[in-house]
Motif scaffolding. Structure first.
Motif, PDB file in Angstrom:
ATOM      1  N   GLN A 451       0.815  -1.202   0.000  1.00  0.00           N
ATOM      2  CA  GLN A 451       0.000   0.000   0.000  1.00  0.00           C
ATOM      3  C   GLN A 451       0.857   1.264   0.000  1.00  0.00           C
ATOM      4  O   GLN A 451       0.455   2.285  -0.560  1.00  0.00           O
ATOM      5  CB  GLN A 451      -0.913   0.002   1.233  1.00  0.00           C
ATOM      6  CG  GLN A 451      -1.832  -1.200   1.313  1.00  0.00           C
ATOM      7  CD  GLN A 451      -2.826  -1.246   0.163  1.00  0.00           C
ATOM      8  OE1 GLN A 451      -3.203  -0.214  -0.401  1.00  0.00           O
ATOM      9  NE2 GLN A 451      -3.239  -2.451  -0.204  1.00  0.00           N
ATOM     10  N   GLU A 452       2.038   1.210   0.609  1.00  0.00           N
ATOM     11  CA  GLU A 452       2.863   2.408   0.728  1.00  0.00           C
ATOM     12  C   GLU A 452       3.776   2.609  -0.472  1.00  0.00           C
ATOM     13  O   GLU A 452       3.986   3.736  -0.916  1.00  0.00           O
ATOM     14  CB  GLU A 452       3.704   2.330   2.003  1.00  0.00           C
ATOM     15  CG  GLU A 452       2.854   2.313   3.269  1.00  0.00           C
ATOM     16  CD  GLU A 452       3.711   2.314   4.514  1.00  0.00           C
ATOM     17  OE1 GLU A 452       4.956   2.445   4.371  1.00  0.00           O
ATOM     18  OE2 GLU A 452       3.167   2.187   5.617  1.00  0.00           O
ATOM     19  N   MET A 453       4.323   1.517  -1.033  1.00  0.00           N
ATOM     20  CA  MET A 453       5.300   1.652  -2.113  1.00  0.00           C
ATOM     21  C   MET A 453       4.704   1.348  -3.481  1.00  0.00           C
ATOM     22  O   MET A 453       5.334   1.603  -4.506  1.00  0.00           O
ATOM     23  CB  MET A 453       6.506   0.753  -1.845  1.00  0.00           C
ATOM     24  CG  MET A 453       7.186   1.048  -0.514  1.00  0.00           C
ATOM     25  SD  MET A 453       8.773   0.229  -0.325  1.00  0.00           S
ATOM     26  CE  MET A 453       9.739   1.081  -1.580  1.00  0.00           C
ATOM     27  N   GLY A 454       3.511   0.768  -3.525  1.00  0.00           N
ATOM     28  CA  GLY A 454       2.821   0.570  -4.780  1.00  0.00           C
ATOM     29  C   GLY A 454       3.185  -0.690  -5.532  1.00  0.00           C
ATOM     30  O   GLY A 454       2.594  -0.970  -6.576  1.00  0.00           O
ATOM     31  N   GLY A 455       4.142  -1.466  -5.043  1.00  0.00           N
ATOM     32  CA  GLY A 455       4.549  -2.683  -5.734  1.00  0.00           C
ATOM     33  C   GLY A 455       4.081  -3.929  -5.013  1.00  0.00           C
ATOM     34  O   GLY A 455       2.928  -4.032  -4.600  1.00  0.00           O
TER      35      GLY A 455
END
Length: 464
Positions: A451-455
């Motif tokens: 959720q935080e880094m998108g990967g």
């Protein structure tokens, strides 16, 4: 209304261990039996004994009153008083001209109707026995902690105060019965605890050996002991252990030969390509040979597993730092390591017994995959509250893996156009080797969206 609250609360009260549950199975019927026995005893024996003792005391008092009536002169009265004290343990005190008070703490046996219920106490029984024997107003005062019983008998010329020892209404069989019940119960409970502990010890030893063998520890065969079913389970475990070790040894020997046979022709091909010079065909073939060599190494690493490596005591935090430092030296990817320090600034420690090379290979594959598909990678060490397990989370800002493929990517050599392996030409063994190493140590690997880094978010769970 449910007994003991809800079924959930009742379940929480039940012991979790086999020893506790086995003892509970033995103790509950024993307690129920003693309760039933006690009820029967106090309903029958105690009630009968108490009535007979009360009747005997009432008979002595009636005999004393008869003697007092027969010898009314002072000398006769004195002789009866001494006789009652010597033979009946009764102390007499005559109060001339007095009348029994109408006190609610006393009970007039002639005017009060006594019942035969369980609530009937000693005072009621004695008062009833006295009224039946004397046929005159009687009052009984029996304090709880007093050593004597005060009995007041109404005569025509006054009140006769009789003091009798309390022990005359008690029987030693009551205490003997209670002591025997408690003593035998404790003895049986102790014998049951010793016996069940020996049985459970065999099962616990089997569980520890199975857990250690599953984590790759080199443990000797367990001792076959205990009940017949436990011995059968121990024998089956020892046979299974021997078969697995034999299969691992055979696979390792076979793969040693395969490794030698495959490396030799690959080496000859590399030498021949080197002699061909820098022609376009030679360059293409060199890349193919290098790809084949990488695939062979990946296959051997997957098939070999960690059968030849023994477990050792290591600090998992130190191993994680070592692996992360190796990737932090590569400037093509920024790797951040967090969670190694507590809120008070103390460095965390995670002592455990694992196969160090296997865990390093697992962490290297997870962090290497993240660096291969993303430019920023964050590794987070999370200590669980029970201090018996931990989690290592690896997140990146790459393209991620679709949810429908997150279980398939753990299959050996799995490659799909929509997976991240297709971007770099991977062999499809990195995650397979990593999960295999995690599960050998009693852990697992889960995939999710970051959720935080998108990967991709990869979570490695390991027991400590």
């Amino acid at each position: 209304m449910r007994l003991f609250g809800t079924p959930t609360s009742l379940k929480r009260m039940v012991p979790r261990g086999l020893l506790g549950r086995s003892l509970l199975i033995l103790v509950v019927p024993l307690v129920v039996l003693q309760v039933v026995t006690s009820v029967v005893f106090y309903e029958r024996h105690w009630d009968t004994v108490m009535r007979r003792l009360a009747s005997g005391l009432a008979g002595d008092i009636a005999a004393t009153l008869s003697l007092l009536h027969r010898y009314p002169d002072p000398d006769g009265q004195a002789w009866v008083t001494d006789f009652a004290q010597e033979h009946f343990e009764l102390q007499l005190d005559f109060k001339a001209g007095e009348v029994l008070p109408n006190d609610e703490h006393f009970r007039d046996a002639l005017s009060e109707e006594l019942n035969d219920s369980q609530n009937e106490n000693m005072e009621d029984v004695l008062a009833q026995s006295l009224s039946e024997r004397l046929h005159r107003p009687v009052m009984v005062d029996m304090a709880i902690f007093a050593r004597d019983i005060d009995i007041y008998v109404q005569r025509s010329d006054g009140i006769l105060h009789i003091t009798a020892p309390r022990k005359r209404l008690f029987s030693s069989t009551t205490y003997i019965f209670v002591l025997w019940m408690a003593g035998t119960a404790m003895l049986l409970f102790g014998i049951a605890t010793i016996f069940m502990s020996n049985q459970v010890r065999s099962i616990r030893r089997l569980a520890v050996s199975a857990d250690g063998f599953g984590k790759g520890r080199d443990l000797p065969p367990i001792k076959v002991e205990g009940a017949r079913e436990v011995r059968q389970a121990a024998q089956a475990f020892n046979l299974m252990r021997e078969r697995i070790q034999r299969q691992v040894a055979q696979r390792t020997e076979m793969l040693a030969g395969v490794s030698h046979d495959l490396r030799t022709p690959l080496t000859r091909m590399k030498l021949q390509l080197a002699m061909m010079g820098d022609s376009p065909d030679a360059c293409d073939l060199s890349e193919d040979v290098a790809e084949m060599e990488r695939m062979v190494e990946g296959y051997l690493a997957f098939a070999r597993g960690e059968g030849t490596e023994s477990a050792s005591d290591v600090d998992l935090v130190e191993v994680l730092e070592t692996v992360v430092a190796r990737f932090q030296r590569d400037e093509r990817c920024a790797v951040e390591l967090i969670g190694l320090y507590t809120a008070s600034g103390e460095r965390r420690q995670a002592p455990t017994t694992v196969r160090r090379d296997s865990i390093e290979r697992c962490l290297s594959n997870l962090i290497g995959n993240a660096c291969r598909y993303g430019q920023r990678v964050r590794v987070h060490y999370i200590a669980q509250e029970d201090e018996e397990s931990c989690s290592i989370v690896v997140e990146d800002n790459g393209p991620g893996i679709p949810p429908v493929l997150r279980e398939d990517v753990f299959r050996p050599f799995f490659r799909a156009d929509s997976s991240r392996n297709s971007q770099t030409g991977g062999t499809g063994l990195g995650l397979t080797i990593a999960r295999d190493a995690a599960r050998v140590h009693g852990g697992d690997i889960l995939l999710d969206d970051s959720q935080e880094m998108g990967g991709l978010r990869v979570t490695l769970h390991l027991p400590l």
